[in-house]
Design a protein around this motif. Structure first.
Motif, PDB file in Angstrom:
ATOM      1  N   ASN A 207       0.801  -1.303  -0.069  1.00 18.14           N
ATOM      2  CA  ASN A 207       0.066  -0.100   0.020  1.00 18.14           C
ATOM      3  C   ASN A 207       1.062   1.305  -0.035  1.00 18.14           C
ATOM      4  OD1 ASN A 207      -2.356  -1.473   0.088  1.00 18.14           O
ATOM      5  ND2 ASN A 207      -2.283  -1.535   2.472  1.00 18.14           N
ATOM      6  N   ARG A 208       2.091   1.022   0.676  1.00 18.19           N
ATOM      7  CA  ARG A 208       2.745   2.308   0.723  1.00 18.19           C
ATOM      8  C   ARG A 208       3.709   2.757  -0.635  1.00 18.19           C
ATOM      9  NH1 ARG A 208       3.254   6.493   0.738  1.00 18.19           N
ATOM     10  NH2 ARG A 208       4.437   8.005   2.035  1.00 18.19           N
ATOM     11  N   GLN A 211       0.962   4.318  -2.765  1.00 17.63           N
ATOM     12  CA  GLN A 211       0.606   5.815  -2.228  1.00 17.63           C
ATOM     13  C   GLN A 211       1.837   6.683  -2.609  1.00 17.63           C
ATOM     14  OE1 GLN A 211      -0.198   5.473   1.683  1.00 17.63           O
ATOM     15  NE2 GLN A 211      -2.179   4.493   1.173  1.00 17.63           N
ATOM     16  N   GLU A 215       2.448  10.076  -5.001  1.00 13.80           N
ATOM     17  CA  GLU A 215       2.976  11.193  -4.442  1.00 13.80           C
ATOM     18  C   GLU A 215       4.152  11.594  -5.235  1.00 13.80           C
ATOM     19  OE1 GLU A 215       3.892  10.360  -0.492  1.00 13.80           O
ATOM     20  OE2 GLU A 215       1.714  10.240   0.051  1.00 13.80           O
ATOM     21  N   ARG A 444      -4.024   5.834  -9.906  1.00 20.12           N
ATOM     22  CA  ARG A 444      -4.963   6.094  -8.920  1.00 20.12           C
ATOM     23  C   ARG A 444      -4.931   4.419  -8.359  1.00 20.12           C
ATOM     24  NH1 ARG A 444     -10.334   4.338  -9.809  1.00 20.12           N
ATOM     25  NH2 ARG A 444     -10.883   4.351 -12.168  1.00 20.12           N
ATOM     26  N   ILE A 445      -5.165   4.213  -7.019  1.00 20.53           N
ATOM     27  CA  ILE A 445      -5.332   3.014  -6.267  1.00 20.53           C
ATOM     28  C   ILE A 445      -6.536   2.345  -6.485  1.00 20.53           C
ATOM     29  CG2 ILE A 445      -5.021   1.638  -4.388  1.00 20.53           C
ATOM     30  CD1 ILE A 445      -3.181   3.874  -3.488  1.00 20.53           C
ATOM     31  N   MET A 448      -6.697  -1.720  -2.437  1.00 25.46           N
ATOM     32  CA  MET A 448      -5.769  -1.793  -1.326  1.00 25.46           C
ATOM     33  C   MET A 448      -5.258  -3.001  -1.028  1.00 25.46           C
ATOM     34  SD  MET A 448      -5.141   1.575  -0.683  1.00 25.46           S
ATOM     35  CE  MET A 448      -4.394   1.519   0.953  1.00 25.46           C
TER      36      MET A 448
END
Length: 747
Positions: A207-208, A211, A215, A444-445, A448
């Motif tokens: 997940n990180r 994300q 970013e 975009r995710i 998750m």
């Protein structure tokens, strides 16, 4: 008669049937080889299987978590900055670029920092447990200096330099190895996968990563707009400087070389160069043809003028053909008159004179034709060299002018490329200044990552199955390789195929307790199979001398220890039941006859007779109804004694006293005595030890004897393990068990 009928019927079999029989036999031998080594293959498989089980049980399970991203390609309405960075390409290349960004080091460092993986037990070396089979660590722990202080220096004490930067770098590299990107079919969806021993941390890391990728895209978009204008302005200034420098170089070169019109620079006639080149090609062809004839003649000069007369260029000469016909006619006349007249008859002398004249004419004509071929070759070489010099001179002149033209074109291309690049950047910077919209984030995710429930590896059952399969396959390969590398004679078919000699018979391997009396085992008849095999060899030997009597029989082998002395002694005893036989031990370097038949120590032998220190009658011993003469004292020069006229005279005298003279000769590959003895023999028997004698050695030994024109009548295959041979698929029905004496003999 029956064997001839069977042989003829075999020749009448269809080729396909014979091919199938050969394939079946090959498969049978292959199966027998594997069956004999089945326990070795099974043992290797089981050992590898047990080791694999221990290793698999020591492997820590690995879990995989993944997050799903949707990555869309940007589509601007105006010419945007992406063109500068090359992102306006096909969709596949764009997605591949995004995949590599997801696996980038920068993104991995961000995740390691955010999740604190430096202190996680899976990545921190100080918290990791050593594996059960840490072979590398065990090897490093061995202190060879304590065992061998004089040979191995002491290990230097290296200080541990594990700084925070080094630890962080190692953790990042390890984490990057856990990341994998998996596209989902032909869609724009992609899975970001992380493999870890901790399933919960694997989900957090996946997940990180997703994300952090979004970013990073936002930050890159903001920085691109500011950097693009500054970079393009500085680049435009550099291109302007390069363009001016290139134009200056072009003008300076034109003024230096006085080049006004480049199209009028070439003044050398291309037609002249082409014509000279064509003439050189013809000259090279003529030289190659003359050289071919010249090489043929040179390669056959050592063979004499008759060898030269067989060359096609010489044979095609009309005079050569006429002289060959005259020579053949004269030779035929000599052969015809020799049947009616003696060698001194006038007609015979006239015919021989005519034949000599014809040969002289033919030889002279052959030499003239050969000399003409050599002259033509030298003329062709000289002509080719002259034309090559002319072509090289013309080519050099053209290359000098072409070099200047090439340099001028290079300067012109540099000016044109710099001008085109300058114009392109000038246009792009104006378009970029007019473009105000920036690319938005294109990812975009979608899903998750969830905490995985089951590990993905190791697949213990599959690993064990593959390890045992490969171990079995390796065992089969090693067994076949070992059988292939065993380059020895295993059957009579091998002997007849490799040596092109008949097999007179085979001798079975006898029991260990009977080996002390091998030299006279035939007469004791304790081993009926051995005795019958000697009779078979005796029969083959007797039947082979119906046309030419075999009074002097030499027995030899390739190397010591193959049983030649045993064969010679038993054959002599077997022949002694029907004829008067003398057995001579001519192996003066390693004599065995006196020891095998327990002659008194100090009895004179062959060496004493040949050196003149003893008489033949005093050296002969009688045993088993035959006469024997040992080697006697070991001389320093056995070969000189065997090649002396005294030995030749002795053999000639003994031919009148004995029906058979059997000579035990030294091996062919140890010394050259066998070659000397072979020239005196009427027949030579070559002994080969089954499954022991090297095929190349035997081929070399037989070849040496054949070169000396030694009359080799056949081979005796010695020490055959009948039981082992039958397991391999070999049959000796025509040599041994046909007579009903096929009994097992153990080594």
């Amino acid at each position: 008669m029956e064997n001839q009928t069977l042989a003829s019927s075999n020749h009448q079999l269809p080729a396909a049937t014979q091919h199938d029989d050969n394939d079946s036999m090959a498969l049978f031998k292959l199966w027998n080889t594997l069956w004999r080594r089945k326990w070795s293959i099974i043992t290797l498989t089981l050992v590898v299987g047990m080791v694999t089980v221990l290793i698999v049980l020591n492997i820590t399970p690995v879990y995989r978590a993944w997050a799903t991203l949707l990555i869309e390609q940007n589509k601007g309405s105006v010419v945007a900055i992406e063109q500068v960075y090359g992102q306006e390409s096909n969709n596949n290349e764009y997605l591949q670029t995004q995949f590599e960004l997801l696996k980038s080091r920068t993104l991995a460092e961000r995740v390691v920092t955010d999740l604190g993986l430096v202190t996680h037990p899976e990545f921190d070396p100080t918290q990791q447990e050593p594996p059960l089979f840490n072979i590398r660590g065990w090897l490093r722990s061995i202190d060879l200096h304590s065992w061998f202080p004089a040979l191995v220096p002491a290990k230097a004490e290296t200080p541990q330099q594990n700084s925070e930067e080094d630890i962080f770098d190692a953790v990042v590299m390890q984490f990057m190895g856990r990341i994998s990107i998996q596209p989902q079919g032909n869609s724009q969806l992609v899975r970001v996968q992380v493999d870890m021993n901790d399933p919960r941390m694997a989900a957090n890391a996946a997940n990180r990563l997703a994300q952090g990728f979004i970013e990073a895209q936002l930050e890159a978009g903001l920085a691109t707009s500011a950097d693009a204008s500054a970079w393009m302005n500085s680049r435009l200034s550099e291109l302007r400087t390069k363009l001016k420098a290139a134009e200056g170089k072009l003008q300076a070169f034109r003024e230096k070389e006085n080049l006004v019109d480049i199209d009028g620079v070439l003044t050398i006639s291309a037609a002249e160069l082409a014509a000279t080149s064509n003439r050189m090609v013809d000259a090279r062809s003529n030289r190659a043809e003359a050289e071919s004839l010249y090489r043929q003649v040179q390669s056959m000069k050592n063979g004499g003028w008759r060898k030269l007369a067989t060359v096609s260029a010489v044979l095609g000469d009309p005079l050569i053909q006429q002289f060959k016909a005259n020579e053949a006619q004269a030779r035929s006349k000599v052969e015809e008159l020799s049947k009616r007249y003696g060698s001194r008859h006038p007609a015979m002398e006239a015919a021989r004179t005519e034949l000599a004249a014809a040969e002289a004419s033919l030889r002279g004509q052959v030499q003239q034709v050969v000399a003409a071929i050599e002259r033509n070759y030298r003329l062709a070489v000289a002509n080719e060299g002259s034309l090559r010099g002319s072509v090289n001179e013309n080519r050099t002149q053209i290359q000098n002018i072409s070099r200047k033209e090439f340099q001028l074109r290079e300067y012109q291309r540099e000016v044109e490329s710099n001008r085109a690049l300058y114009d392109t950047f000038l246009t792009r910077i104006k378009e970029t200044a007019a473009t105000s919209d920036l690319e938005r984030v294109n990812a975009r995710i979608v899903d998750m990552a969830k905490v995985p429930k089951k590990p993905i590896k190791p697949r213990k059952g599959l690993i064990l199955l593959m390890a045992m399969f490969l171990a079995g396959l390796a065992g089969v390969g090693l067994s076949l390789l070992r059988e292939k590398l065993n380059n020895t004679f295993k059957s009579t078919e091998d002997v007849e195929a490799k040596l092109n000699l008949p097999v007179l018979g085979i001798l079975p391997q006898v029991k260990r307790k009977q080996r002390k009396e091998l030299a006279h085992l035939y007469e004791t008849d304790k081993d009926q199979g051995f005795s019958e095999s000697i009779r078979t060899i005796r029969t083959s030997l007797v039947l082979s001398d119906l046309d030419i009597p075999h009074k002097v029989i030499v027995v030899t082998s390739s190397l010591p220890g193959e049983g030649k002395s045993t064969v010679s002694a038993n054959i002599a005893i077997a022949l002694g039941q029907m004829e008067k036989v003398l057995l001579i031990d001519a192996d003066m370097r390693r004599p065995t006859l006196a020891k095998n038949f327990e002659f008194a120590v100090g009895n004179p032998g062959l060496a004493n007779v040949l050196s003149g220190t003893a008489k033949f009658a005093d050296s002969v011993q009688q045993a088993h109804n035959i006469d024997m003469i040992g080697a006697g004292m070991v001389p320093p020069n056995p070969l000189e004694l065997l090649s002396s006229p005294r030995f030749i005279e002795l053999i000639e005298q003994l031919k009148g006293q004995y029906d058979r003279i059997v000579i035990d000769s030294p091996p062919t590959q140890a010394v050259s005595d066998a070659l000397m003895l072979g020239t005196l023999a009427d027949a030579l028997i070559y002994v080969i030890k089954s499954d022991d004698t090297s095929i190349p050695l035997a081929v070399k030994g037989v070849g040496q004897l054949v070169q000396k024109k030694v009359p080799i009548i056949g081979v005796v295959l010695n020490q055959v393990d009948i039981k082992k041979a039958k397991k391999r698929g070999y049959s000796y029905g025509g040599y041994y068990d046909y007579y009903g004496y096929n009994q097992p003999h153990k080594a």
